[in-house]
Design a protein around this motif. Structure first.
Motif, short mmCIF file in Angstrom:
data_model
loop_
_atom_site.label_atom_id
_atom_site.label_comp_id
_atom_site.label_asym_id
_atom_site.label_seq_id
_atom_site.Cartn_x
_atom_site.Cartn_y
_atom_site.Cartn_z
N TYR A 9 0.80 -1.22 0.00
CA TYR A 9 0.00 0.00 0.00
C TYR A 9 0.83 1.27 0.00
CZ TYR A 9 -3.48 -3.42 1.31
OH TYR A 9 -4.28 -4.52 1.32
N MET A 10 2.06 1.17 0.40
CA MET A 10 2.88 2.38 0.46
C MET A 10 4.13 2.15 -0.36
SD MET A 10 4.06 4.62 3.73
CE MET A 10 4.80 3.24 4.59
N CYS A 11 4.22 2.82 -1.50
CA CYS A 11 5.32 2.58 -2.43
C CYS A 11 6.47 3.54 -2.25
CB CYS A 11 4.81 2.67 -3.87
SG CYS A 11 3.97 1.19 -4.41
N ASP A 12 6.17 4.76 -1.81
CA ASP A 12 7.28 5.72 -1.77
C ASP A 12 7.02 6.75 -0.70
OD1 ASP A 12 8.33 8.55 -3.51
OD2 ASP A 12 9.67 7.01 -2.81
N ILE A 13 8.00 6.96 0.18
CA ILE A 13 7.93 8.05 1.16
C ILE A 13 9.24 8.79 1.08
CG2 ILE A 13 7.65 8.67 3.58
CD1 ILE A 13 6.31 6.04 4.06
N ARG A 14 9.13 10.07 0.83
CA ARG A 14 10.35 10.87 0.77
C ARG A 14 10.25 11.99 1.78
NH1 ARG A 14 12.49 12.49 -4.83
NH2 ARG A 14 14.36 12.48 -3.57
N GLU A 50 6.28 14.16 1.31
CA GLU A 50 6.06 12.71 1.36
C GLU A 50 5.00 12.31 0.34
OE1 GLU A 50 6.79 12.38 6.20
OE2 GLU A 50 5.09 11.35 5.29
N LEU A 51 5.16 11.11 -0.20
CA LEU A 51 4.15 10.52 -1.08
C LEU A 51 3.90 9.10 -0.63
CD1 LEU A 51 3.90 10.85 -4.91
CD2 LEU A 51 3.52 8.65 -3.80
N HIS A 52 2.64 8.79 -0.31
CA HIS A 52 2.26 7.45 0.15
C HIS A 52 1.28 6.84 -0.84
CE1 HIS A 52 3.63 8.25 4.41
NE2 HIS A 52 3.46 9.49 3.97
N TYR A 53 1.56 5.63 -1.28
CA TYR A 53 0.61 4.92 -2.14
C TYR A 53 -0.38 4.20 -1.24
CZ TYR A 53 -1.32 1.75 -5.63
OH TYR A 53 -2.18 1.05 -6.45
#
Length: 353
Positions: A9-14, A50-53
């Motif tokens: 569910y969460m592909c990328d967190i910056r 941040e980006l959360h899928y």
């Protein structure tokens, strides 16, 4: 991240964090953009991105992730925009809006949360709940209007493309996605999640013109990975077949678009199919931008989003002046611009009061 994905569910967190004397310094105001697939976050000073899928239709982890963000960042104020109410797990938009509002309020406390509506204004208690639907572009347009001026604001994200006319600091777009689709102010194609079969009915191959299969075999993320426009870390969504995000994985998926495998189509042909995807998306984008620009007497484009490279190509084709949000605020801010704009608008509102 280096290609590993934390869960389904969460592909990328910056996180972009400024430090002073070894202590992390966070802005006290954050903006959150909750979409059907992605939830984006930015602080008003741009130090946190941040980006959360978090697809809402798949037993979403949105409530848990928002609570974790609240505990970790401890923001004093939160500005929220949304588009996720359209997800097909909801019976209608109002049910979606209520779910998102209840989830956000529970995570941060309702007294700390402000919502931005389709007018680009902060929602009051007397405003219609439905004005919160699909309003992330309105926050972006309001900030662009203040800092860049009259233009067509274009934001190409993972799933959709917003094409918003801005005149005298105010947007002149339709107030719902339905209205914007009618006016070419919304193109339902993006940089990652768009089914290639929705873009290309036929492709040119060495053996001739070939019809495509209308299955979800490959997405735009596969095409742009092969073309080098994105990398594996930027491929922040599920793959069509559940396999990996390598170049060879993407090639296999694109081969299936013509009901083939890599023993039947050459690597060069896969590359050429990807180029045809790029050309189709640019030409569609240019057509819509031209229609909106001419209707509103505009000849300048302000571009944001993961797909800025597509907007740049369209602007060059049209001969319009081009302003890059990535160049103005930074590449990471451009990718989460509605969240950043929401935070900036709340910061301005707070200072004014």
């Amino acid at each position: 991240m280096t290609g590993e994905y934390m869960d389904n569910y969460m592909c990328d967190i910056r996180n972009l964090e400024k430090t002073r004397k070894g202590i992390k310094m966070y802005s006290k105001i954050i903006g959150i953009d909750i979409g059907g697939a992605n939830t984006k976050l930015a602080s008003s000073d741009g130090t946190v991105v941040e980006l959360h899928y978090l697809p809402l239709w798949k037993n979403t982890r949105l409530p848990e992730v928002l609570k974790e963000i609240s505990q970790r960042l401890k923001p004093e104020k939160v500005a929220v925009v949304m588009t996720g109410e359209l997800a097909d797990c909801f019976e209608d938009k109002e049910q979606g809006i209520l779910f998102i509002k209840e989830t956000v309020d529970s995570a941060f406390g309702p007294e700390r949360v402000s919502y931005i509506n389709s007018q680009g204004r902060f929602q009051s208690e007397t405003d219609s709940l439905r004005e919160l639907a699909a309003a992330n572009w309105a926050a972006s347009a309001r900030l662009i209007g203040k800092e860049i001026g009259d233009c067509v604001f274009v934001d190409v994200g993972s799933t959709t493309s917003d094409i918003i006319p801005i005149i005298s600091g105010e947007h002149r777009a339709g107030l719902t996605d339905f209205e914007r689709l009618l006016r070419s102010e919304l193109v339902y194609a993006g940089t990652l999640r768009t089914n290639l079969a929705a873009l290309l009915e036929k492709v040119k191959l060495e053996k001739g013109i070939c019809r495509t299969s209308s299955e979800l075999f490959a997405t735009t993320a596969d095409a742009y990975l092969i073309l080098g426009k994105i990398n594996e870390d930027t491929y922040t969504c599920e793959t069509a077949d559940g396999a990996g995000r390598s170049r060879i994985d993407s090639m296999r998926r694109i081969a299936r678009l013509v009901c083939a495998d890599l023993s039947e189509v050459r690597e060069q042909e896969i590359y050429e199919i990807a180029e045809q995807v790029n050309e189709k998306q640019v030409s569609t984008l240019a057509e819509s931008i031209s229609e909106v620009a001419k209707r509103n007497g505009l000849n300048k484009i302000a571009a944001a989003g993961l797909g800025e490279f597509l907007i740049a190509e369209a602007a060059e084709r049209l001969g319009y002046e081009y302003v890059s949000v990535a160049g103005h605020w930074g590449e990471d801010i451009s990718k989460v611009f509605p969240a950043y704009a929401a935070a900036r608008l709340l910061e301005a509102e707070t200072l004014r009061n």
